[in-house]
Write a protein that holds these residues in place. Structure first.
Motif, PDB file in Angstrom:
ATOM      1  N   GLY A   1     -26.462  38.212 -22.223  1.00 21.97           N
ATOM      2  CA  GLY A   1     -26.421  38.383 -20.767  1.00 21.97           C
ATOM      3  C   GLY A   1     -26.840  39.768 -20.318  1.00 21.97           C
ATOM      4  O   GLY A   1     -27.393  39.935 -19.241  1.00 21.97           O
ATOM      5  N   SER A   2     -26.554  40.763 -21.105  1.00 19.16           N
ATOM      6  CA  SER A   2     -26.975  42.148 -20.896  1.00 19.16           C
ATOM      7  C   SER A   2     -26.776  42.637 -19.463  1.00 19.16           C
ATOM      8  O   SER A   2     -25.749  42.354 -18.865  1.00 19.16           O
ATOM      9  N   THR A   3     -27.740  43.378 -18.890  1.00 18.85           N
ATOM     10  CA  THR A   3     -27.498  43.983 -17.572  1.00 18.85           C
ATOM     11  C   THR A   3     -27.269  42.945 -16.479  1.00 18.85           C
ATOM     12  O   THR A   3     -26.501  43.187 -15.547  1.00 18.85           O
ATOM     13  N   VAL A   4     -27.909  41.792 -16.589  1.00 18.43           N
ATOM     14  CA  VAL A   4     -27.698  40.736 -15.593  1.00 18.43           C
ATOM     15  C   VAL A   4     -26.220  40.325 -15.594  1.00 18.43           C
ATOM     16  O   VAL A   4     -25.615  40.132 -14.542  1.00 18.43           O
ATOM     17  N   ASP A   5     -25.631  40.220 -16.768  1.00 18.14           N
ATOM     18  CA  ASP A   5     -24.214  39.878 -16.876  1.00 18.14           C
ATOM     19  C   ASP A   5     -23.332  41.067 -16.471  1.00 18.14           C
ATOM     20  O   ASP A   5     -22.321  40.899 -15.800  1.00 18.14           O
ATOM     21  N   TRP A   6     -23.719  42.257 -16.881  1.00 21.38           N
ATOM     22  CA  TRP A   6     -22.919  43.455 -16.633  1.00 21.38           C
ATOM     23  C   TRP A   6     -22.613  43.631 -15.148  1.00 21.38           C
ATOM     24  O   TRP A   6     -21.493  43.927 -14.768  1.00 21.38           O
ATOM     25  N   VAL A   7     -23.614  43.430 -14.299  1.00 26.10           N
ATOM     26  CA  VAL A   7     -23.422  43.674 -12.864  1.00 26.10           C
ATOM     27  C   VAL A   7     -22.710  42.528 -12.145  1.00 26.10           C
ATOM     28  O   VAL A   7     -22.398  42.648 -10.956  1.00 26.10           O
TER      29      VAL A   7
ATOM     30  N   PRO B   1     -37.502  41.227  -9.280  1.00 21.19           N
ATOM     31  CA  PRO B   1     -36.420  40.823  -8.376  1.00 21.19           C
ATOM     32  C   PRO B   1     -35.277  40.113  -9.126  1.00 21.19           C
ATOM     33  O   PRO B   1     -35.517  39.311 -10.018  1.00 21.19           O
ATOM     34  N   GLY B   2     -34.073  40.476  -8.750  1.00 20.68           N
ATOM     35  CA  GLY B   2     -32.899  39.857  -9.350  1.00 20.68           C
ATOM     36  C   GLY B   2     -32.353  40.584 -10.566  1.00 20.68           C
ATOM     37  O   GLY B   2     -31.280  40.249 -11.061  1.00 20.68           O
ATOM     38  N   ILE B   3     -33.098  41.562 -11.058  1.00 23.15           N
ATOM     39  CA  ILE B   3     -32.645  42.310 -12.240  1.00 23.15           C
ATOM     40  C   ILE B   3     -32.611  43.795 -11.884  1.00 23.15           C
ATOM     41  O   ILE B   3     -33.639  44.376 -11.544  1.00 23.15           O
ATOM     42  N   PRO B   4     -31.440  44.399 -11.965  1.00 23.53           N
ATOM     43  CA  PRO B   4     -31.345  45.811 -11.600  1.00 23.53           C
ATOM     44  C   PRO B   4     -31.894  46.730 -12.689  1.00 23.53           C
ATOM     45  O   PRO B   4     -31.886  46.383 -13.864  1.00 23.53           O
TER      46      PRO B   4
ATOM     47  N   HIS C   1     -30.130  53.817  -8.917  1.00 14.77           N
ATOM     48  CA  HIS C   1     -31.058  52.894  -9.538  1.00 14.77           C
ATOM     49  C   HIS C   1     -31.499  51.809  -8.556  1.00 14.77           C
ATOM     50  O   HIS C   1     -30.838  51.553  -7.566  1.00 14.77           O
ATOM     51  N   GLU C   2     -32.650  51.199  -8.870  1.00 16.68           N
ATOM     52  CA  GLU C   2     -33.140  50.093  -8.048  1.00 16.68           C
ATOM     53  C   GLU C   2     -32.292  48.854  -8.338  1.00 16.68           C
ATOM     54  O   GLU C   2     -31.986  48.564  -9.485  1.00 16.68           O
ATOM     55  N   THR C   3     -31.931  48.142  -7.291  1.00 12.85           N
ATOM     56  CA  THR C   3     -31.041  46.994  -7.466  1.00 12.85           C
ATOM     57  C   THR C   3     -31.770  45.716  -7.845  1.00 12.85           C
ATOM     58  O   THR C   3     -31.152  44.768  -8.308  1.00 12.85           O
ATOM     59  N   GLY C   4     -33.050  45.654  -7.637  1.00 12.06           N
ATOM     60  CA  GLY C   4     -33.793  44.438  -7.966  1.00 12.06           C
ATOM     61  C   GLY C   4     -33.767  43.409  -6.868  1.00 12.06           C
ATOM     62  O   GLY C   4     -34.202  42.287  -7.048  1.00 12.06           O
TER      63      GLY C   4
END
Length: 162
Positions: free
Chosen positions: A140-146, A69-72, A158-161
């Motif tokens: 930050g990677s994908t968490v930062d990207w979105v 949860p929280g990570i796509p 994709h699943e949003t998390g």
């Protein structure tokens, strides 16, 4: 029986601290340093010739599965998948080359938050003789990207998390 006398702790502790501090400074100078980059850097450089964007997460996350949860799930457009675990296989050097991850390119690595990708970059330096100056870790990677709603992750379903 005589009791041994030791120097007071308030004298020993600062000396030990100074020794540890000096040793840490000396050895940290020899550690490879991989530059951390941000979202803007990734957007500006990922599609440029001579750069390659590498998703170091397991393939199921690259293809859209949320890890928690929280990570796509999903990947940044233009990224290739090369899971961190694949660096441990016997033929990893050949697999890196087949994937286009070569020493003549600047490699931008990302994961979910930047921790695994930092380890990935470190492994490239330590075990595959990449120059740390040619490696970038997307902090930050994908968490930062979105965080920027204009940025997409592929596949679009994709699943949003959440």
């Amino acid at each position: 029986m005589a009791v041994k006398k030791y120097p007071p702790l308030d004298l020993v502790a600062p000396v030990v601290f100074v020794i540890v501090f000096i040793v840490t400074l000396i050895f940290s100078r020899f550690e490879p340093h991989v530059e951390e980059v941000d979202r803007k850097y990734v957007k500006e450089h990922a599609a440029m010739p001579g750069y390659i964007l590498v998703d170091s997460r397991p393939e199921e996350q690259y293809y859209g599965k949320s890890p928690r949860p929280g990570i796509p799930g999903g990947h940044i457009p233009g990224a290739i998948s090369f899971p961190f675990e694949d660096l441990k296989i016997r033929a990893a050097a050949a697999a890196l080359a087949r994937a286009g991850i070569t020493k003549d390119k600047t490699i931008i690595v990302y994961c979910n938050t930047g921790v695994l990708s930092g380890r990935f970059a470190d492994q490239l330096v330590r075990h595959f003789n990449f120059k740390s100056s040619m490696l970038k870790n997307y902090r930050g990677s994908t968490v930062d990207w979105v965080k920027d709603e204009r940025n997409i992750l592929l596949p679009l379903d994709h699943e949003t998390g959440d």
